[in-house]
Write a protein that holds these residues in place. Sequence first.
Motif, PDB file in Angstrom:
ATOM      1  N   LEU A 282       0.648  -1.179   0.087  1.00  0.00           N
ATOM      2  CA  LEU A 282      -0.012   0.077  -0.032  1.00  0.00           C
ATOM      3  C   LEU A 282       0.917   1.159  -0.128  1.00  0.00           C
ATOM      4  O   LEU A 282       0.330   2.244   0.101  1.00  0.00           O
ATOM      5  CB  LEU A 282      -0.864  -0.020   1.300  1.00  0.00           C
ATOM      6  N   ARG A 283       2.174   1.091  -0.171  1.00  0.00           N
ATOM      7  CA  ARG A 283       3.142   2.277  -0.484  1.00  0.00           C
ATOM      8  C   ARG A 283       3.308   3.013   0.990  1.00  0.00           C
ATOM      9  O   ARG A 283       3.510   4.161   1.273  1.00  0.00           O
ATOM     10  CB  ARG A 283       2.840   3.035  -1.525  1.00  0.00           C
ATOM     11  N   LEU A 284       3.114   2.301   2.194  1.00  0.00           N
ATOM     12  CA  LEU A 284       3.239   2.953   3.491  1.00  0.00           C
ATOM     13  C   LEU A 284       4.640   2.472   3.869  1.00  0.00           C
ATOM     14  O   LEU A 284       5.270   1.535   3.456  1.00  0.00           O
ATOM     15  CB  LEU A 284       2.521   2.386   4.535  1.00  0.00           C
ATOM     16  N   GLY A 285       5.281   3.445   4.550  1.00  0.00           N
ATOM     17  CA  GLY A 285       6.524   3.440   5.066  1.00  0.00           C
ATOM     18  C   GLY A 285       6.565   3.029   6.481  1.00  0.00           C
ATOM     19  O   GLY A 285       5.584   3.595   7.154  1.00  0.00           O
ATOM     20  N   GLU A 286       7.514   2.252   7.234  1.00  0.00           N
ATOM     21  CA  GLU A 286       7.358   2.085   8.654  1.00  0.00           C
ATOM     22  C   GLU A 286       8.244   2.843   9.161  1.00  0.00           C
ATOM     23  O   GLU A 286       9.509   3.068   9.189  1.00  0.00           O
ATOM     24  CB  GLU A 286       7.858   0.621   8.749  1.00  0.00           C
ATOM     25  N   LEU A 287       7.735   3.596  10.373  1.00  0.00           N
ATOM     26  CA  LEU A 287       8.345   4.737  11.075  1.00  0.00           C
ATOM     27  C   LEU A 287       8.961   3.866  12.238  1.00  0.00           C
ATOM     28  O   LEU A 287      10.243   4.163  12.614  1.00  0.00           O
ATOM     29  CB  LEU A 287       7.437   5.760  11.672  1.00  0.00           C
ATOM     30  N   ARG A 288       8.390   3.112  12.729  1.00  0.00           N
ATOM     31  CA  ARG A 288       8.760   2.219  13.910  1.00  0.00           C
ATOM     32  C   ARG A 288       7.709   0.964  14.061  1.00  0.00           C
ATOM     33  O   ARG A 288       6.749   1.054  13.244  1.00  0.00           O
ATOM     34  CB  ARG A 288       8.734   2.705  15.317  1.00  0.00           C
ATOM     35  N   GLU A 289       7.988   0.088  14.701  1.00  0.00           N
ATOM     36  CA  GLU A 289       7.280  -1.018  14.761  1.00  0.00           C
ATOM     37  C   GLU A 289       5.757  -1.082  15.058  1.00  0.00           C
ATOM     38  O   GLU A 289       5.382  -0.368  16.081  1.00  0.00           O
ATOM     39  CB  GLU A 289       7.751  -2.375  15.729  1.00  0.00           C
ATOM     40  N   GLY A 290       5.048  -1.236  14.127  1.00  0.00           N
ATOM     41  CA  GLY A 290       3.436  -0.913  14.234  1.00  0.00           C
ATOM     42  C   GLY A 290       2.957   0.296  13.899  1.00  0.00           C
ATOM     43  O   GLY A 290       1.720   0.538  14.255  1.00  0.00           O
ATOM     44  N   VAL A 291       3.708   1.352  13.480  1.00  0.00           N
ATOM     45  CA  VAL A 291       3.620   2.677  13.053  1.00  0.00           C
ATOM     46  C   VAL A 291       3.875   2.770  11.603  1.00  0.00           C
ATOM     47  O   VAL A 291       5.127   2.978  11.328  1.00  0.00           O
ATOM     48  CB  VAL A 291       3.944   3.786  14.062  1.00  0.00           C
ATOM     49  N   TRP A 292       3.106   3.089  10.810  1.00  0.00           N
ATOM     50  CA  TRP A 292       3.049   3.299   9.237  1.00  0.00           C
ATOM     51  C   TRP A 292       2.697   4.509   8.803  1.00  0.00           C
ATOM     52  O   TRP A 292       1.664   4.814   9.223  1.00  0.00           O
ATOM     53  CB  TRP A 292       2.739   2.072   8.503  1.00  0.00           C
ATOM     54  N   LEU A 293       3.269   5.179   7.668  1.00  0.00           N
ATOM     55  CA  LEU A 293       2.546   6.474   7.101  1.00  0.00           C
ATOM     56  C   LEU A 293       3.120   6.725   5.969  1.00  0.00           C
ATOM     57  O   LEU A 293       4.143   6.118   5.321  1.00  0.00           O
ATOM     58  CB  LEU A 293       3.000   7.562   8.033  1.00  0.00           C
ATOM     59  N   ARG A 294       2.613   7.508   5.176  1.00  0.00           N
ATOM     60  CA  ARG A 294       3.136   8.138   3.952  1.00  0.00           C
ATOM     61  C   ARG A 294       2.290   9.378   3.636  1.00  0.00           C
ATOM     62  O   ARG A 294       0.996   9.663   4.436  1.00  0.00           O
ATOM     63  CB  ARG A 294       2.638   7.049   2.626  1.00  0.00           C
ATOM     64  N   PRO A 295       2.727  10.111   2.696  1.00  0.00           N
ATOM     65  CA  PRO A 295       1.667  11.573   2.390  1.00  0.00           C
ATOM     66  C   PRO A 295       0.515  11.097   1.912  1.00  0.00           C
ATOM     67  O   PRO A 295       0.357   9.821   1.152  1.00  0.00           O
ATOM     68  CB  PRO A 295       2.860  11.951   1.203  1.00  0.00           C
TER      69      PRO A 295
END
Length: 244
Positions: free
Chosen positions: A120-133
């Motif tokens: 889904l083109r999300l990036g992992e900031l830390r385990e369990g937390v994903w984000l993208r613009p």
Amino acid sequence: MTPQIALRPLTARSVVLSVLLGTHPPELPVRDLVRAATLFAISDATLRVALTRMVAAGDLERTGSTYRLCDRLVRRQRRQDEAVEAAALDWDGSWEVVAVTATGRSPADRAALRTRLTALRLGELREGVWLRPANLPPAWPADLADVARRFRAVPEADPGGLARDLWDLDGWSARAAALVRLFDTADRPADRFTVAAAVVRHLLADPILPDALLPRSWPAGELRAAYHRYRAEFTALTHAARRG
């Protein structure tokens, strides 16, 4: 430094998958698959053995003399089409944030969820937390609501720096540029086919970020243009093979 590109070997299975993934709807009679395979010096017998094994493995469904991608690979085709076309929305500066809320999952389940969130083109900031613009059309699978929650947020820190933390943008750019050069120098049909397959795999890893977050000279557009040229070239080759 120019990255070394390790291309996957050309096999009857890879030819079948690539041809059907590029066909809409993803189904062809065996005679057309055989003719496509002959473009790459793959024999009728070898192609038919590959088809039998792919049906047994669940990759293909057979109806009479026609072969079709299974539902799992149809979903992969959809992701591939989206990667090649890269339809993005105007960006308002906000980010999608996905927090994984499910607990007690097995390692296999965690790995499967990681694969889906990456797709889904999300990036992992830390385990369990994903984000993208938040610049892509909504494509959130309904079943993921049971394992994760979604939010919108605006980072206080530099969003460009955040993007670089989440994705190896320089590495993706360098490999994309190398693939374009490799494609431009590939002469044999088999080599061009193999490079084109590598191009699609690389486009699947494109985070499709807003222009404001990308490094200068981002080669994604050039890579997509090269693939579109190849698709037209391959279509002409397969049509000529069918007439022959």
